[in-house]
Design a protein around this motif. Structure first.
Motif, PDB file in Angstrom:
ATOM      1  N   GLU A 118     -10.835   6.475  -6.002  1.00 59.90           N
ATOM      2  CA  GLU A 118      -9.579   5.910  -6.513  1.00 59.90           C
ATOM      3  C   GLU A 118      -9.635   4.399  -6.661  1.00 59.90           C
ATOM      4  O   GLU A 118      -8.917   3.827  -7.480  1.00 59.90           O
ATOM      5  N   THR A 119     -10.460   3.730  -5.883  1.00 64.24           N
ATOM      6  CA  THR A 119     -10.506   2.263  -5.913  1.00 64.24           C
ATOM      7  C   THR A 119     -11.763   1.713  -6.572  1.00 64.24           C
ATOM      8  O   THR A 119     -11.887   0.501  -6.724  1.00 64.24           O
ATOM      9  N   GLY A 120     -12.699   2.579  -6.941  1.00 62.79           N
ATOM     10  CA  GLY A 120     -13.920   2.119  -7.596  1.00 62.79           C
ATOM     11  C   GLY A 120     -14.870   1.380  -6.679  1.00 62.79           C
ATOM     12  O   GLY A 120     -15.748   0.650  -7.149  1.00 62.79           O
TER      13      GLY A 120
ATOM     14  N   ARG B 206      -5.060   8.795   4.856  1.00 67.83           N
ATOM     15  CA  ARG B 206      -4.432   8.684   3.532  1.00 67.83           C
ATOM     16  C   ARG B 206      -2.954   9.021   3.588  1.00 67.83           C
ATOM     17  O   ARG B 206      -2.137   8.407   2.898  1.00 67.83           O
ATOM     18  N   ARG B 207      -2.577   9.979   4.438  1.00 65.95           N
ATOM     19  CA  ARG B 207      -1.152  10.308   4.613  1.00 65.95           C
ATOM     20  C   ARG B 207      -0.413   9.148   5.285  1.00 65.95           C
ATOM     21  O   ARG B 207       0.735   8.842   4.920  1.00 65.95           O
ATOM     22  N   ILE B 208      -1.047   8.496   6.253  1.00 72.65           N
ATOM     23  CA  ILE B 208      -0.420   7.359   6.930  1.00 72.65           C
ATOM     24  C   ILE B 208      -0.232   6.196   5.963  1.00 72.65           C
ATOM     25  O   ILE B 208       0.813   5.536   5.957  1.00 72.65           O
ATOM     26  N   VAL B 209      -1.244   5.929   5.124  1.00 72.01           N
ATOM     27  CA  VAL B 209      -1.118   4.861   4.131  1.00 72.01           C
ATOM     28  C   VAL B 209       0.023   5.170   3.169  1.00 72.01           C
ATOM     29  O   VAL B 209       0.801   4.278   2.802  1.00 72.01           O
ATOM     30  N   GLN B 210       0.131   6.417   2.762  1.00 75.57           N
ATOM     31  CA  GLN B 210       1.244   6.815   1.891  1.00 75.57           C
ATOM     32  C   GLN B 210       2.573   6.541   2.570  1.00 75.57           C
ATOM     33  O   GLN B 210       3.511   6.011   1.949  1.00 75.57           O
ATOM     34  N   ARG B 211       2.678   6.853   3.858  1.00 74.63           N
ATOM     35  CA  ARG B 211       3.916   6.601   4.601  1.00 74.63           C
ATOM     36  C   ARG B 211       4.198   5.101   4.700  1.00 74.63           C
ATOM     37  O   ARG B 211       5.361   4.675   4.667  1.00 74.63           O
TER      38      ARG B 211
ATOM     39  N   TRP C 237      -3.502   0.277  -2.208  1.00 77.28           N
ATOM     40  CA  TRP C 237      -4.868   0.081  -1.726  1.00 77.28           C
ATOM     41  C   TRP C 237      -5.313  -1.368  -1.812  1.00 77.28           C
ATOM     42  O   TRP C 237      -6.160  -1.814  -1.020  1.00 77.28           O
ATOM     43  N   GLU C 238      -4.761  -2.130  -2.751  1.00 77.02           N
ATOM     44  CA  GLU C 238      -5.177  -3.526  -2.912  1.00 77.02           C
ATOM     45  C   GLU C 238      -4.303  -4.488  -2.120  1.00 77.02           C
ATOM     46  O   GLU C 238      -4.530  -5.709  -2.155  1.00 77.02           O
ATOM     47  N   ALA C 239      -3.337  -3.967  -1.382  1.00 79.35           N
ATOM     48  CA  ALA C 239      -2.499  -4.828  -0.532  1.00 79.35           C
ATOM     49  C   ALA C 239      -3.339  -5.376   0.626  1.00 79.35           C
ATOM     50  O   ALA C 239      -4.320  -4.760   1.041  1.00 79.35           O
ATOM     51  N   PRO C 240      -2.961  -6.555   1.160  1.00 82.31           N
ATOM     52  CA  PRO C 240      -3.690  -7.074   2.321  1.00 82.31           C
ATOM     53  C   PRO C 240      -3.623  -6.075   3.483  1.00 82.31           C
ATOM     54  O   PRO C 240      -2.570  -5.509   3.767  1.00 82.31           O
ATOM     55  N   ALA C 241      -4.744  -5.876   4.145  1.00 80.97           N
ATOM     56  CA  ALA C 241      -4.786  -4.956   5.285  1.00 80.97           C
ATOM     57  C   ALA C 241      -4.055  -5.591   6.467  1.00 80.97           C
ATOM     58  O   ALA C 241      -4.424  -6.696   6.892  1.00 80.97           O
ATOM     59  N   PRO C 242      -3.031  -4.949   7.035  1.00 83.94           N
ATOM     60  CA  PRO C 242      -2.298  -5.533   8.153  1.00 83.94           C
ATOM     61  C   PRO C 242      -3.160  -5.763   9.391  1.00 83.94           C
ATOM     62  O   PRO C 242      -2.819  -6.577  10.248  1.00 83.94           O
ATOM     63  N   PHE C 243      -4.270  -5.071   9.494  1.00 85.41           N
ATOM     64  CA  PHE C 243      -5.125  -5.131  10.683  1.00 85.41           C
ATOM     65  C   PHE C 243      -6.432  -5.866  10.443  1.00 85.41           C
ATOM     66  O   PHE C 243      -7.254  -5.982  11.364  1.00 85.41           O
ATOM     67  N   ALA C 244      -6.665  -6.360   9.225  1.00 79.15           N
ATOM     68  CA  ALA C 244      -7.943  -7.011   8.889  1.00 79.15           C
ATOM     69  C   ALA C 244      -7.678  -8.190   7.961  1.00 79.15           C
ATOM     70  O   ALA C 244      -7.721  -8.037   6.738  1.00 79.15           O
ATOM     71  N   PRO C 245      -7.404  -9.359   8.513  1.00 80.32           N
ATOM     72  CA  PRO C 245      -7.107 -10.533   7.676  1.00 80.32           C
ATOM     73  C   PRO C 245      -8.222 -10.819   6.675  1.00 80.32           C
ATOM     74  O   PRO C 245      -9.409 -10.754   7.005  1.00 80.32           O
TER      75      PRO C 245
END
Length: 343
Positions: free
Chosen positions: A78-80, A201-206, A211-219
């Motif tokens: 999905e993200t290439g 993937r279900r948690i990300v959907q919630r 997918w391109e948003a900044p990761a809250p746990f990985a600056p």
């Protein structure tokens, strides 16, 4: 056979032989880059040979493993971002070989797609070659299948196959040698590795994040990039400890997490007693648990919770093993001990 100008071709049926040939030519240097003693990694034949004597074995047992990457592939597709899952494919197989005390020797892959995209496939196989180099394992061949109608056009699936060897007297687990009081050494994982991605993937959907948003746990990383961190390969650090006979058992923490995998390496009548405060899992696990509202027991039987490998060692060997693993670049820690099973 006579020409039939209006006849159908394989390409019209959805299979591009020229694309397959182009992929083979592109990946030949990748295979050559994984050469090791005993191997002849040249693509194009019907099989591959390996010389166990040249690899240094006198009385070896062969050990085989096979695995895939699971639904982590959906995120890559999905993200290439395709390269990391090639490393995952190798890691899932070679780390399993360590649990038998074996050294990875040769690797083969199976790549199936609805339509062969040469660039995507080459990126995946480049990742496979990188994983093989990390594991000192020769990429000796594979199979690429283009199957329109079986897979959607951009989808692909992966399977890996690895062969290793272990001297007869070094096979793990050494169940008869295990005792209550033996120590459990954990090696930190690089993240969820390749397990639990249907739940991820279900948690990300919630969460509502893209997918391109900044990761809250990985600056500094996009969410997809952080979640595609490849599975850590432990071969170079752990193999010397196995060959020196300082490990009584080893569990690769994959699907089933810290609930189902450790017992596979432990003798009857003994159980692992973990000190859950002994290590700090990577921030991704806290984010997944909070965002998904996942219970502790579900986390521990779905994810590795920060532990990629668990080694069982005698207490007197622990300081040396811990020091060697740390010197080899691993984040290693005592995570508990073996105890007698309660009646």
């Amino acid at each position: 056979m006579s020409d039939r100008p209006n006849g159908l071709t394989y390409a019209q049926a959805g299979v591009d032989i020229d694309a397959g040939n182009a992929l083979v030519e592109r990946i030949k240097p990748l295979a050559r880059s994984t050469a090791r003693p005993g191997s002849t990694p040249a693509l194009g034949g019907f099989g591959a040979l390996f010389d166990l004597k040249a690899a240094g074995y006198d009385d070896p047992l062969l050990v085989t493993t096979t695995d895939g990457v699971g639904t982590k592939l959906k995120l890559a597709i999905e993200t290439g971002r395709h390269g990391a899952v090639g490393v995952d494919l190798v890691a899932m197989c070679v780390n399993d070989l360590l649990a038998q005390g074996a050294e990875p020797l040769l690797f083969l892959d199976y790549y199936a797609s609805g339509r062969l995209e040469v660039d995507a496939a080459a990126a995946v196989i480049a990742g496979i070659a990188e994983g093989c180099r990390q594991a000192n394992c020769a990429l000796v061949g594979g199979e690429t299948a283009e199957m329109p109608g079986m897979y959607a056009a951009n989808d692909y699936d992966l399977a890996g196959f690895c062969v290793g060897a272990v001297d007869r007297d070094k096979v793990l687990p050494r169940l008869a040698d295990q005792r209550a009081g033996d120590l459990l050494i954990g090696l930190a994982s690089s993240g969820p590795h390749s397990n639990g991605y249907s739940l991820i993937r279900r948690i990300v959907q919630r969460s509502g994040l893209g997918w391109e948003a900044p990761a809250p746990f990985a600056p500094g990383q996009a969410l997809a990039e952080a979640l595609l961190t490849p599975t850590r390969i432990y071969v170079r650090a752990v193999l010397p400890e196995l060959q020196a006979g300082r490990v009584k058992g080893l569990a690769h923490i994959t699907g089933g997490g810290l609930v189902e995998n450790p017992p596979r390496a432990i003798a009857e009548g003994l159980v692992p007693r973990f000190d859950w405060r002994a290590w700090e899992p990577a921030p991704v696990f806290d984010w997944l648990q909070r965002t998904g509202g996942v219970a502790d027991v579900e986390m521990r039987r779905t994810f590795n919770c920060g532990v990629g490998l668990m080694l069982i060692v005698d207490p007197q060997d622990m300081p040396l093993v811990l020091a060697n693993l740390t010197a080899a670049g691993e984040d290693a820690f005592v995570m508990g001990e073996l105890a007698e099973r309660s009646p």
